[in-house]
Design a protein around this motif. Structure first.
Motif, PDB file in Angstrom:
ATOM      1  N   ALA A  83       0.851  -1.189   0.000  1.00  0.00           N
ATOM      2  CA  ALA A  83       0.000   0.000   0.000  1.00  0.00           C
ATOM      3  C   ALA A  83       0.885   1.238   0.000  1.00  0.00           C
ATOM      4  CB  ALA A  83      -0.907  -0.007   1.219  1.00  0.00           C
ATOM      5  N   PRO A  84       0.554   2.241  -0.730  1.00  0.00           N
ATOM      6  CA  PRO A  84      -0.681   2.485  -1.474  1.00  0.00           C
ATOM      7  C   PRO A  84      -0.634   2.058  -2.938  1.00  0.00           C
ATOM      8  CG  PRO A  84       0.578   4.489  -1.424  1.00  0.00           C
ATOM      9  CD  PRO A  84       1.383   3.454  -0.673  1.00  0.00           C
ATOM     10  N   LEU A  85       0.324   1.230  -3.343  1.00  0.00           N
ATOM     11  CA  LEU A  85       0.373   0.750  -4.725  1.00  0.00           C
ATOM     12  C   LEU A  85      -0.826  -0.156  -4.970  1.00  0.00           C
ATOM     13  CD1 LEU A  85       4.194  -0.009  -4.953  1.00  0.00           C
ATOM     14  CD2 LEU A  85       2.986   2.077  -5.608  1.00  0.00           C
ATOM     15  N   ASP A  86      -1.676   0.214  -5.910  1.00  0.00           N
ATOM     16  CA  ASP A  86      -2.962  -0.451  -6.096  1.00  0.00           C
ATOM     17  C   ASP A  86      -3.228  -0.909  -7.529  1.00  0.00           C
ATOM     18  OD1 ASP A  86      -3.205   2.043  -7.229  1.00  0.00           O
ATOM     19  OD2 ASP A  86      -5.046   2.578  -6.173  1.00  0.00           O
ATOM     20  N   THR A  87      -2.191  -0.876  -8.370  1.00  0.00           N
ATOM     21  CA  THR A  87      -2.376  -1.156  -9.790  1.00  0.00           C
ATOM     22  C   THR A  87      -1.179  -1.923 -10.335  1.00  0.00           C
ATOM     23  OG1 THR A  87      -3.651   0.885 -10.057  1.00  0.00           O
ATOM     24  CG2 THR A  87      -2.690  -0.047 -12.054  1.00  0.00           C
ATOM     25  N   CYS A  88      -1.459  -2.870 -11.223  1.00  0.00           N
ATOM     26  CA  CYS A  88      -0.390  -3.544 -11.967  1.00  0.00           C
ATOM     27  C   CYS A  88      -0.202  -2.756 -13.264  1.00  0.00           C
ATOM     28  CB  CYS A  88      -0.770  -4.982 -12.305  1.00  0.00           C
ATOM     29  SG  CYS A  88      -1.051  -6.042 -10.880  1.00  0.00           S
ATOM     30  N   MET A  89       1.038  -2.393 -13.544  1.00  0.00           N
ATOM     31  CA  MET A  89       1.328  -1.563 -14.717  1.00  0.00           C
ATOM     32  C   MET A  89       2.300  -2.302 -15.632  1.00  0.00           C
ATOM     33  SD  MET A  89       2.708   2.306 -14.577  1.00  0.00           S
ATOM     34  CE  MET A  89       3.721   3.034 -15.813  1.00  0.00           C
ATOM     35  N   THR A  90       1.980  -2.329 -16.918  1.00  0.00           N
ATOM     36  CA  THR A  90       2.865  -2.919 -17.914  1.00  0.00           C
ATOM     37  C   THR A  90       3.195  -1.856 -18.948  1.00  0.00           C
ATOM     38  OG1 THR A  90       1.856  -5.095 -17.635  1.00  0.00           O
ATOM     39  CG2 THR A  90       3.130  -4.742 -19.646  1.00  0.00           C
ATOM     40  N   THR A  91       4.490  -1.678 -19.187  1.00  0.00           N
ATOM     41  CA  THR A  91       4.961  -0.724 -20.191  1.00  0.00           C
ATOM     42  C   THR A  91       5.722  -1.500 -21.253  1.00  0.00           C
ATOM     43  OG1 THR A  91       5.207   0.956 -18.474  1.00  0.00           O
ATOM     44  CG2 THR A  91       6.320   1.365 -20.572  1.00  0.00           C
ATOM     45  N   VAL A  92       5.320  -1.318 -22.495  1.00  0.00           N
ATOM     46  CA  VAL A  92       5.987  -1.985 -23.615  1.00  0.00           C
ATOM     47  C   VAL A  92       6.474  -0.901 -24.570  1.00  0.00           C
ATOM     48  CG1 VAL A  92       5.768  -3.632 -25.511  1.00  0.00           C
ATOM     49  CG2 VAL A  92       4.470  -3.992 -23.394  1.00  0.00           C
ATOM     50  N   GLY A  93       7.791  -0.804 -24.711  1.00  0.00           N
ATOM     51  CA  GLY A  93       8.387   0.142 -25.648  1.00  0.00           C
ATOM     52  C   GLY A  93       8.894  -0.613 -26.870  1.00  0.00           C
TER      53      GLY A  93
END
Length: 127
Positions: A43-53
């Motif tokens: 907490a407070p990280l509440d999201t899974c994030m994927t970055t594709v470059g």
């Protein structure tokens, strides 16, 4: 007896709360590389994030725990050109929801940091 009934009711209605679990990958060249490790987001990280470059045949993938607002902002700012070059950001908020990703390609060292630089720049703009 009423106290015991109330306690039993509370025990039955209380759900255990567990941290969001995301796939994490600092600089993968394929989705297969990036689905080997998971992390419980604190907490407070509440999201899974994927970055594709993507730049030509070179792709870099970063998967991490994030803040919802930061991820949404990064996703709105990301763009992919008609030839496929660019940065794509996806956000989700259920356990291991950031499973999918890009196909395996060759990775140049300088491109590994591109998604991280983009995230850093976006974060600085929002603060």
């Amino acid at each position: 007896m009423e106290t015991l009934s109330s306690l039993l009711f509370l025990l039955l209605t209380v759900h255990s709360v567990s941290a969001l679990k995301c796939y994490v990958c600092a600089s993968g060249t394929s989705n297969q590389e990036c689905i080997k490790n998971t992390q419980d987001c604190q907490a407070p990280l509440d999201t899974c994030m994927t970055t594709v470059g993507t730049l030509g045949s070179v792709t870099a993938i970063v998967k991490t725990c994030s803040y919802s607002k930061l991820c949404t902002s990064a996703a709105a700012s990301a763009s992919v050109e008609s030839n496929g070059d660019g940065v794509q950001v996806t956000c989700c908020n259920s356990h291991l929801c950031n499973y999918s990703g890009a196909a395996s390609v060759t990775l140049h060292r300088w491109l590994m940091v591109l998604p991280l630089l983009l995230i850093t720049l976006l974060f600085r703009q929002n603060t």
